[in-house]
Design an enzyme around this catalytic site. Structure first.
Site, PDB file in Angstrom:
ATOM      1  N   LYS A  81       0.834  -1.210   0.000  1.00 31.61           N
ATOM      2  CA  LYS A  81       0.000   0.000   0.000  1.00 31.61           C
ATOM      3  C   LYS A  81       0.867   1.258   0.000  1.00 31.61           C
ATOM      4  CE  LYS A  81      -1.661   1.579   4.105  1.00 31.61           C
ATOM      5  NZ  LYS A  81      -1.387   2.978   4.460  1.00 31.61           N
ATOM      6  N   ASN A  82       1.864   1.295   0.896  1.00 33.57           N
ATOM      7  CA  ASN A  82       2.642   2.525   1.050  1.00 33.57           C
ATOM      8  C   ASN A  82       3.656   2.744  -0.072  1.00 33.57           C
ATOM      9  OD1 ASN A  82       1.128   3.173   3.240  1.00 33.57           O
ATOM     10  ND2 ASN A  82       2.659   2.555   4.770  1.00 33.57           N
TER      11      ASN A  82
ATOM     12  N   ARG B 204       0.779  14.419  13.375  1.00 34.09           N
ATOM     13  CA  ARG B 204       1.200  14.253  11.987  1.00 34.09           C
ATOM     14  C   ARG B 204       1.360  15.564  11.211  1.00 34.09           C
ATOM     15  NH1 ARG B 204      -1.235   8.800   9.480  1.00 34.09           N
ATOM     16  NH2 ARG B 204       0.702   8.978   8.321  1.00 34.09           N
TER      17      ARG B 204
ATOM     18  N   ASP C 240       4.683   0.445  11.872  1.00 38.63           N
ATOM     19  CA  ASP C 240       3.441  -0.151  11.360  1.00 38.63           C
ATOM     20  C   ASP C 240       3.309  -1.632  11.737  1.00 38.63           C
ATOM     21  OD1 ASP C 240       2.923   2.315  10.312  1.00 38.63           O
ATOM     22  OD2 ASP C 240       3.471   1.813   8.256  1.00 38.63           O
TER      23      ASP C 240
ATOM     24  N   CYS D 168      -4.668  12.893  13.277  1.00 39.72           N
ATOM     25  CA  CYS D 168      -5.292  11.586  13.074  1.00 39.72           C
ATOM     26  C   CYS D 168      -5.088  10.740  14.321  1.00 39.72           C
ATOM     27  CB  CYS D 168      -4.793  10.908  11.811  1.00 39.72           C
ATOM     28  SG  CYS D 168      -3.389   9.869  11.988  1.00 39.72           S
TER      29      CYS D 168
ATOM     30  N   ARG E 260      -8.504  -0.550   4.572  1.00 42.45           N
ATOM     31  CA  ARG E 260      -7.611   0.464   4.017  1.00 42.45           C
ATOM     32  C   ARG E 260      -6.262  -0.150   3.662  1.00 42.45           C
ATOM     33  NH1 ARG E 260      -7.328   5.922   7.278  1.00 42.45           N
ATOM     34  NH2 ARG E 260      -6.108   6.281   5.408  1.00 42.45           N
TER      35      ARG E 260
HETATM   36  C1  EPZ Z   1       4.452   6.956   6.466  1.00 42.63           C
HETATM   37  O1  EPZ Z   1       3.707   8.037   7.010  1.00 42.63           O
HETATM   38  C2  EPZ Z   1       3.493   5.796   6.331  1.00 42.63           C
HETATM   39  N1  EPZ Z   1       2.433   6.186   5.407  1.00 42.63           N
HETATM   40  C3  EPZ Z   1       2.948   5.412   7.704  1.00 42.63           C
HETATM   41  O2  EPZ Z   1       2.139   4.246   7.549  1.00 42.63           O
HETATM   42  C4  EPZ Z   1       4.115   5.071   8.634  1.00 42.63           C
HETATM   43  O3  EPZ Z   1       3.643   4.826   9.937  1.00 42.63           O
HETATM   44  C5  EPZ Z   1       5.123   6.222   8.668  1.00 42.63           C
HETATM   45  O4  EPZ Z   1       5.525   6.586   7.325  1.00 42.63           O
HETATM   46  C6  EPZ Z   1       6.368   5.904   9.464  1.00 42.63           C
HETATM   47  O5  EPZ Z   1       7.011   4.784   8.912  1.00 42.63           O
HETATM   48  C7  EPZ Z   1       2.644   6.113   4.093  1.00 42.63           C
HETATM   49  O6  EPZ Z   1       3.706   5.736   3.612  1.00 42.63           O
HETATM   50  C8  EPZ Z   1       1.507   6.466   3.201  1.00 42.63           C
HETATM   51  P1  EPZ Z   1       6.562  10.280   8.469  1.00 42.63           P
HETATM   52  P2  EPZ Z   1       4.297   9.520   6.998  1.00 42.63           P
HETATM   53  O7  EPZ Z   1       6.470  11.571   7.755  1.00 42.63           O
HETATM   54  O8  EPZ Z   1       5.177   9.680   5.833  1.00 42.63           O
HETATM   55  C9  EPZ Z   1       7.085  13.524  11.962  1.00 42.63           C
HETATM   56  C10 EPZ Z   1       0.248   2.869   7.903  1.00 42.63           C
HETATM   57  O9  EPZ Z   1      -0.242   2.300   8.929  1.00 42.63           O
HETATM   58  N2  EPZ Z   1       6.937  14.529  10.883  1.00 42.63           N
HETATM   59  O10 EPZ Z   1       7.695   9.379   8.146  1.00 42.63           O
HETATM   60  O11 EPZ Z   1       3.160  10.432   7.173  1.00 42.63           O
HETATM   61  C11 EPZ Z   1       5.797  12.761  12.211  1.00 42.63           C
HETATM   62  O12 EPZ Z   1       4.940  13.462  13.083  1.00 42.63           O
HETATM   63  C12 EPZ Z   1       0.750   4.292   7.955  1.00 42.63           C
HETATM   64  O13 EPZ Z   1       0.315   2.309   6.805  1.00 42.63           O
HETATM   65  C13 EPZ Z   1       7.088  15.867  11.171  1.00 42.63           C
HETATM   66  O14 EPZ Z   1       7.324  16.248  12.313  1.00 42.63           O
HETATM   67  O15 EPZ Z   1       5.180   9.484   8.292  1.00 42.63           O
HETATM   68  C14 EPZ Z   1       6.321  11.464  12.784  1.00 42.63           C
HETATM   69  O16 EPZ Z   1       6.572  11.623  14.147  1.00 42.63           O
HETATM   70  C15 EPZ Z   1       0.410   5.010   9.205  1.00 42.63           C
HETATM   71  N3  EPZ Z   1       6.948  16.765  10.144  1.00 42.63           N
HETATM   72  C16 EPZ Z   1       7.655  11.256  12.049  1.00 42.63           C
HETATM   73  O17 EPZ Z   1       8.002  12.537  11.526  1.00 42.63           O
HETATM   74  C17 EPZ Z   1       6.698  16.388   8.862  1.00 42.63           C
HETATM   75  O18 EPZ Z   1       6.590  17.255   7.985  1.00 42.63           O
HETATM   76  C18 EPZ Z   1       7.627  10.270  10.891  1.00 42.63           C
HETATM   77  O19 EPZ Z   1       6.536  10.576  10.028  1.00 42.63           O
HETATM   78  C19 EPZ Z   1       6.550  15.011   8.596  1.00 42.63           C
HETATM   79  C20 EPZ Z   1       6.681  14.091   9.613  1.00 42.63           C
END
Ligand code: EPZ
Length: 422
Positions: A22-23, A125, A310, A120, A402
Site C-alpha cells: 500500500k505505502n 502528523r 506499522d 489523526c 484500508r
Molecule cells: C508513512 O507516514 C506511512 N504512510 C505510515 O504508515 C508510517 O507509519 C510512517 O511513514 C512511518 O514509517 C505512508 O507511507 C503512506 P513520516 P508519513 O512523515 O510519511 C514527523 C500505515 O499504517 N513529521 O515518516 O506520514 C511525524 O509526526 C501508515 O500504513 C514531522 O514532524 O510518516 C512522525 O513523528 C500510518 N513533520 C515522524 O516525523 C513532517 O513534515 C515520521 O513521520 C513530517 C513528519
C-alpha cells in the site's frame, strides 16, 4: 457497519500470497501527475486507500483504469491534461497520503492547493517538512482557509535539503518534485524505507536521474520532462510481517509467497529471538511457530532498517502470550497505543509508561467484543482473536480494508475460523 468475527484456536497452516505494498502504491500512483504519458503499475493492492487515491487523481484530471486479476492487479494512470490543481478537504481528510500530490503538482503545473490533512488517531502528523523542503526548491507557500497554496510559476530549482527528522512521505514528495526541478537536488537524511526506493526506481524508469537509492542521501539531477513506464510494485513488508506474527502466535506453519526478509531485517531478527523459525527460499518465507512458548523480546520502533512502527501493534499482540515480559517503545508516533486497552479487554497484561509499554506474557487470551481504532491496531486485534479462546468480534473493520487485501480470505485459506458479519 461491517464487523469481523473470529473463533480462535486453530494453528494457521498453508500459503499466503503477499500483496503489493500500500505505502509503495500510493506515492507511485501520485507520480502519474509528473507526466502526460501513461504510467502502468503492476501488483497494485485492491484497498480502499488505493480507491481514495484514484478518486483524487481523477478529480485532478487523471484517468485511472484498474484491472483486478486473481494474482496481479494492473493499473494504468494517465494525467494527460490536468483539469485542477486542488486536492479538496473531503478527499484529503479521508486519507492523509493525499498530500503526496503536492510535490508532483507544483513541479508539473507550477501550483497546487492541497487541504491541510489535520490530525489523526496515531498522532498530530505535521507536514511542515514537506513544505520547508518545497520552499528550499523555490516554491512559495501560503496557508489559508485550511489549505496549503504552493506556487512556483517559473518552475522549481534544485537545492540541498536536510531533513531534521526522517519523513517517509516527506522524502517521497520532495523526490517527485525534484525530478522536474532545474539543476541538482540533494535530499540529506532521506528516508531509506523500501517504498521510497521503489518510487525512485519507477521515477528513473520514467526518465528521472536519481542516484543514492537505498541510502540516506538522494541526489536528483532535474530533467525537462518525464515519460511513461511500466513498474512492478514491491511486496507489502507490513502485510508479510503481520502474517508472520499470525503464524507464530497460533503456533502454525505458513509460507508467505512473495515475502522477502531483506524488507523486514529487524523484525526477522526479533522474531527469531522470540523462538520463531524463518526459512527463506527463492520467492517465499516459511514461518513456523516455536516448539515451546514464545520468548519475550524488547522492541523499539525506528525508521528503516529498524523495526517498523506499522508492525508495533502486531508485535504487542505477539508479546502478550510470551514467557516473561517485553518492553515496547514507540518512537515515531506519539499516540500509537490505542490497541492496548482493547488487548487488555482480551486478557493481555500491558502497562503503558509514556512512549513505552510493558507487556507481561499471559497463558491465554480470551475472545471479547473489541473496537478497531486505526489500521494496524485493527489487525493486532485480528491476531489476538486468532489465538484467543472463544469468539472475538471486531467492530469498525473499515480501518482494515484500508491496508489489508482480502484479510479474511487469506486467513481462512490457512484454517482460521474468521468471517465478516454485517
Ligand atoms: C508513512 O507516514 C506511512 N504512510 C505510515 O504508515 C508510517 O507509519 C510512517 O511513514 C512511518 O514509517 C505512508 O507511507 C503512506 P513520516 P508519513 O512523515 O510519511 C514527523 C500505515 O499504517 N513529521 O515518516 O506520514 C511525524 O509526526 C501508515 O500504513 C514531522 O514532524 O510518516 C512522525 O513523528 C500510518 N513533520 C515522524 O516525523 C513532517 O513534515 C515520521 O513521520 C513530517 C513528519
Amino acid at each position: 457497519m461491517d464487523k469481523i468475527r473470529i473463533r480462535g484456536g486453530a494453528p494457521l497452516s498453508g500459503n499466503i500470497t503477499i500483496s503489493g505494498a500500500k505505502n509503495a502504491a500510493l506515492p507511485l500512483m501520485a507520480a502519474c501527475l509528473l507526466t502526460d504519458k501513461p504510467l502502468h503499475l503492476v501488483n497494485v493492492p485492491d484497498l480502499s486507500d488505493v480507491t481514495s487515491m484514484a478518486e483524487l487523481l481523477t478529480q485532478l484530471g487523471g484517468e485511472v483504469d484498474f484491472k483486478k486479476a486473481a494474482e496481479s492487479h494492473r493499473m494504468t494512470l494517465c494525467a494527460k491534461d490536468l483539469s485542477s490543481t486542488t486536492a479538496p478537504y473531503d478527499l484529503v481528510r479521508k486519507m492523509r497520503a493525499s498530500v503526496l500530490v503536492l510535490g508532483p503538482l507544483v513541479a508539473r503545473a507550477g501550483e497546487a492547493n492541497v487541504s491541510l490533512p489535520g490530525g489523526c488517531a496515531i498522532g498530530t502528523r505535521p507536514i511542515d517538512l514537506h513544505l520547508k523542503g518545497l520552499e528550499a526548491l523555490g516554491a512559495e507557500i501560503a496557508l489559508d482557509g485550511g489549505y496549503i497554496h504552493a506556487k512556483a510559476p517559473q518552475g522549481l530549482k534544485g537545492a540541498t535539503f536536510t531533513f531534521p527528522i526522517i519523513s517517509v512521505t516527506g522524502t517521497e514528495n520532495l523526490l517527485m518534485a525534484a525530478t522536474l526541478a532545474k539543476g541538482e537536488t540533494r535530499l540529506i537524511n532521506a528516508a531509506r524505507e523500501p517504498e521510497v526506493g521503489d518510487l525512485a526506481h519507477c521515477l528513473n524508469g520514467m526518465g528521472a536521474k536519481i542516484s543514492g537509492i537505498g541510502t540516506d542521501t538522494l541526489i536528483i539531477e532535474g530533467v525537462n520532462r518525464l515519460e511513461g513506464t511500466t513498474h512492478h510494485v514491491i511486496a507489502d513488508r507490513i502485510e508479510a510481517g503481520t502474517y508472520a506474527m499470525a503464524a507464530a502466535l497460533t503456533n502454525g506453519s505458513v509460507r508467505l509467497k512473495g515475502a522477502h526478509l531483506a524488507l523486514i531485517p529487524t523484525v526477522a531478527a526479533l522474531l527469531q529471538q522470540a523462538g520463531v523459525e524463518l526459512e527463506e527460499n527463492d520467492d517465499s518465507v516459511l514461518v513456523k511457530g516455536p516448539s515451546d512458548r514464545l520468548q519475550g523480546v524488547d522492541m523499539m520502533t525506528e525508521p528503516f532498517p529498524g523495526f517498523a512502527t506499522d508492525l508495533q501493534a502486531q508485535w504487542m499482540a505477539l508479546m502478550s502470550l510470551t514467557e516473561g515480559a517485553a518492553m515496547i517503545t514507540e518512537t515515531i508516533w506519539e499516540n500509537r497505543f490505542m490497541h492496548v486497552p482493547e488487548l487488555c479487554r482480551m486478557g493481555a497484561n500491558i502497562t503503558v509508561h509514556g512512549s513505552s509499554a510493558l507487556v507481561r506474557g499471559v497463558q491465554q487470551l480470551k475472545g471479547a467484543p473489541v473496537m478497531a481504532t486505526d489500521l494496524r491496531a485493527s489487525v493486532s486485534l485480528v491476531l489476538a482473536g486468532l489465538v484467543a479462546t472463544g469468539d472475538t468480534l471486531i467492530n469498525r473493520v473499515y480501518h482494515l480494508d484500508r491496508g489489508y487485501e482480502r484479510v479474511e480470505e487469506k486467513l481462512r485459506a490457512c484454517g482460521a475460523d474468521i468471517e465478516r458479519v454485517r
